[in-house]
Design a protein around this motif. Structure first.
Motif, PDB file in Angstrom:
ATOM      1  N   ASP A  65       0.830  -1.217   0.000  1.00  9.76           N
ATOM      2  CA  ASP A  65       0.000   0.000   0.000  1.00  9.76           C
ATOM      3  C   ASP A  65       0.859   1.260   0.000  1.00  9.76           C
ATOM      4  OD1 ASP A  65      -2.174  -1.645   0.030  1.00  9.76           O
ATOM      5  OD2 ASP A  65      -2.685  -1.312   2.143  1.00  9.76           O
ATOM      6  N   LEU A  66       1.961   1.214   0.751  1.00  8.64           N
ATOM      7  CA  LEU A  66       2.830   2.388   0.837  1.00  8.64           C
ATOM      8  C   LEU A  66       3.543   2.627  -0.496  1.00  8.64           C
ATOM      9  CD1 LEU A  66       4.350   1.944   4.420  1.00  8.64           C
ATOM     10  CD2 LEU A  66       2.589   3.561   3.714  1.00  8.64           C
ATOM     11  N   PHE A  67       4.029   1.556  -1.136  1.00 10.63           N
ATOM     12  CA  PHE A  67       4.680   1.719  -2.447  1.00 10.63           C
ATOM     13  C   PHE A  67       3.672   2.191  -3.505  1.00 10.63           C
ATOM     14  CE2 PHE A  67       8.344  -0.998  -1.019  1.00 10.63           C
ATOM     15  CZ  PHE A  67       9.333  -0.078  -1.330  1.00 10.63           C
ATOM     16  N   ALA A  68       2.445   1.681  -3.424  1.00  7.47           N
ATOM     17  CA  ALA A  68       1.397   2.116  -4.362  1.00  7.47           C
ATOM     18  C   ALA A  68       1.130   3.612  -4.179  1.00  7.47           C
ATOM     19  CB  ALA A  68       0.115   1.317  -4.121  1.00  7.47           C
ATOM     20  N   THR A  69       1.098   4.071  -2.926  1.00  3.90           N
ATOM     21  CA  THR A  69       0.886   5.501  -2.631  1.00  3.90           C
ATOM     22  C   THR A  69       2.044   6.331  -3.175  1.00  3.90           C
ATOM     23  OG1 THR A  69      -0.284   4.876  -0.612  1.00  3.90           O
ATOM     24  CG2 THR A  69       0.422   7.164  -0.773  1.00  3.90           C
ATOM     25  N   LEU A  70       3.270   5.811  -3.039  1.00  2.00           N
ATOM     26  CA  LEU A  70       4.461   6.510  -3.543  1.00  2.00           C
ATOM     27  C   LEU A  70       4.375   6.660  -5.065  1.00  2.00           C
ATOM     28  CD1 LEU A  70       7.312   7.657  -2.865  1.00  2.00           C
ATOM     29  CD2 LEU A  70       8.204   5.371  -3.252  1.00  2.00           C
ATOM     30  N   LEU A  71       3.994   5.594  -5.748  1.00  2.00           N
ATOM     31  CA  LEU A  71       3.859   5.620  -7.207  1.00  2.00           C
ATOM     32  C   LEU A  71       2.784   6.620  -7.635  1.00  2.00           C
ATOM     33  CD1 LEU A  71       4.552   4.459 -10.006  1.00  2.00           C
ATOM     34  CD2 LEU A  71       2.870   2.659  -9.581  1.00  2.00           C
ATOM     35  N   GLY A  73       1.722   9.144  -5.949  1.00  2.00           N
ATOM     36  CA  GLY A  73       2.233  10.482  -5.621  1.00  2.00           C
ATOM     37  C   GLY A  73       3.157  11.017  -6.704  1.00  2.00           C
ATOM     38  N   LEU A  74       4.097  10.182  -7.160  1.00  4.60           N
ATOM     39  CA  LEU A  74       5.042  10.609  -8.199  1.00  4.60           C
ATOM     40  C   LEU A  74       4.320  10.948  -9.510  1.00  4.60           C
ATOM     41  CD1 LEU A  74       7.932   8.036  -7.595  1.00  4.60           C
ATOM     42  CD2 LEU A  74       8.086  10.515  -7.288  1.00  4.60           C
ATOM     43  N   SER A 223       7.068  11.674  -1.876  1.00  4.76           N
ATOM     44  CA  SER A 223       6.981  11.590  -3.342  1.00  4.76           C
ATOM     45  C   SER A 223       7.164  12.976  -3.977  1.00  4.76           C
ATOM     46  CB  SER A 223       5.656  10.964  -3.781  1.00  4.76           C
ATOM     47  OG  SER A 223       4.566  11.814  -3.514  1.00  4.76           O
ATOM     48  N   SER A 224       6.652  14.023  -3.322  1.00 12.26           N
ATOM     49  CA  SER A 224       6.796  15.374  -3.893  1.00 12.26           C
ATOM     50  C   SER A 224       8.250  15.823  -3.854  1.00 12.26           C
ATOM     51  CB  SER A 224       5.915  16.384  -3.151  1.00 12.26           C
ATOM     52  OG  SER A 224       6.516  16.807  -1.955  1.00 12.26           O
ATOM     53  N   PHE A 225       8.951  15.541  -2.740  1.00 12.85           N
ATOM     54  CA  PHE A 225      10.344  15.970  -2.626  1.00 12.85           C
ATOM     55  C   PHE A 225      11.234  15.192  -3.599  1.00 12.85           C
ATOM     56  CE2 PHE A 225       9.044  16.895   1.991  1.00 12.85           C
ATOM     57  CZ  PHE A 225       8.491  18.104   1.608  1.00 12.85           C
ATOM     58  N   MET A 226      10.945  13.885  -3.759  1.00  7.57           N
ATOM     59  CA  MET A 226      11.696  13.068  -4.717  1.00  7.57           C
ATOM     60  C   MET A 226      11.485  13.595  -6.140  1.00  7.57           C
ATOM     61  SD  MET A 226      10.745   9.382  -3.043  1.00  7.57           S
ATOM     62  CE  MET A 226      11.196   8.368  -4.434  1.00  7.57           C
ATOM     63  N   TYR A 227      10.236  13.905  -6.471  1.00  6.90           N
ATOM     64  CA  TYR A 227       9.920  14.377  -7.819  1.00  6.90           C
ATOM     65  C   TYR A 227      10.659  15.683  -8.130  1.00  6.90           C
ATOM     66  CZ  TYR A 227       7.683  16.249 -11.866  1.00  6.90           C
ATOM     67  OH  TYR A 227       7.503  16.773 -13.117  1.00  6.90           O
ATOM     68  N   VAL A 228      10.587  16.638  -7.203  1.00  8.21           N
ATOM     69  CA  VAL A 228      11.217  17.946  -7.445  1.00  8.21           C
ATOM     70  C   VAL A 228      12.730  17.805  -7.575  1.00  8.21           C
ATOM     71  CG1 VAL A 228      11.679  20.215  -6.416  1.00  8.21           C
ATOM     72  CG2 VAL A 228       9.371  19.284  -6.373  1.00  8.21           C
ATOM     73  N   ALA A 229      13.338  17.008  -6.692  1.00  7.76           N
ATOM     74  CA  ALA A 229      14.795  16.832  -6.740  1.00  7.76           C
ATOM     75  C   ALA A 229      15.227  16.168  -8.043  1.00  7.76           C
ATOM     76  CB  ALA A 229      15.270  16.021  -5.541  1.00  7.76           C
ATOM     77  N   LEU A 230      14.522  15.093  -8.442  1.00  6.80           N
ATOM     78  CA  LEU A 230      14.954  14.291  -9.592  1.00  6.80           C
ATOM     79  C   LEU A 230      14.501  14.863 -10.932  1.00  6.80           C
ATOM     80  CD1 LEU A 230      14.301  10.746  -8.063  1.00  6.80           C
ATOM     81  CD2 LEU A 230      16.514  11.859  -8.388  1.00  6.80           C
TER      82      LEU A 230
END
Length: 271
Positions: A65-71, A73-74, A223-230
């Motif tokens: 569930d957490l990985f699905a939420t991360l996906l 989110g991205l 997910s938002s911080f990962m997206y902005v950084a990458l």
């Protein structure tokens, strides 16, 4: 009395951390913009991978569930960015001076939207992620105050210190998005930080019901911080650079990650 303490703690943590970050970002360090981009990317990635994700996975929520939420989110922040660029493109359609210029020479690095459009990228994702993160922080602080007043103050202080490195990252992103206007960047991040108080009030009222959703708040913020950084910051560092410039980029990226890890370790020690 507990509610007043929660409000004081959440406002100090949420807004105080932004102002402290602004003092550090726009003081002596302000002239080192390229270094600050590396620091921002490191701080955002460090916050996501070394703080938010581990905390979410320590909960009872299932990894699937957490990985699905991360996906989700991205993908959501990617679409949010697309919508913002599309809107910005329509606003500037046919405006003289919006033709391809020198800024298009790094189009193959993922910034084919030129200089004016580049400023729009990443801003909404940062603010959305900040607001969700701040709401989660507010619930955490409220929970700590309800358990024990002294623990609440420690939690508020830990959140305040913890947020500084990554708010420095947010301010760098938003200053670029706001045509280099520091004041607008500080106001926007402060408003997102103020959501900590809302999280505190909601947490005070519904702490038992909301506590189970905290891991998902943490994942969405990550997910938002990962997206902005990458997707936004690191592509800008991928221009051809000398060996010395590349070494400086890596060093500042490591400093950003290191700051977050240091503060995380101190916060864990306090707990």
């Amino acid at each position: 009395m507990t509610l007043i303490a929660i409000l004081l703690g959440t406002i100090s943590a949420g807004i105080g951390s932004v102002w402290l970050a602004a003092l550090l970002s726009f003081g002596a360090l302000a002239r080192y913009t390229q270094h600050m981009l590396s620091l921002a990317a490191g701080a955002l990635l460090g916050t996501a991978f070394m703080h938010l994700l581990p905390e979410a996975f320590e909960s009872q929520a299932s990894a699937h569930d957490l990985f699905a939420t991360l996906l989700v989110g991205l993908v959501f922040f990617f679409l949010l960015d697309k919508a913002e660029l599309w809107h910005h493109g329509h606003e500037h359609h046919g405006v003289p001076g919006d033709s391809p210029g020198p800024d298009h020479d790094h189009a193959h690095h993922g910034h084919s939207h030129g200089h004016g459009h580049e400023h729009a990228s990443g801003g909404w994702a940062v603010l959305a992620g900040d607001s969700v993160h701040a709401f989660g922080d507010g619930i955490l602080i409220a929970s700590a105050f309800i358990a024990d007043m002294r623990l609440g103050f420690v939690a508020a202080l830990a959140v305040l210190v913890h947020e500084v490195p990554h708010h420095m990252g947010d301010l760098i992103v938003l200053r670029r998005q706001s045509a280099n206007n520091r004041r607008i960047a500080i106001v926007k991040v402060s408003l997102a930080g103020a959501v900590t108080a809302l999280g505190g009030v909601v947490g005070y009222a519904l702490v038992d019901q909301l506590y189970g959703y905290l891991p998902f708040f943490l994942i969405i913020a990550a997910s938002s911080f990962m997206y902005v950084a990458l997707a936004d910051l690191i592509p800008q560092l991928q221009k051809r650079a000398t060996l010395q410039e590349t070494a400086a980029q890596i060093a500042w990226l490591a400093i950003g990650i290191g700051l977050v890890m240091l503060v995380s370790a101190l916060a864990a020690h306090e707990h």
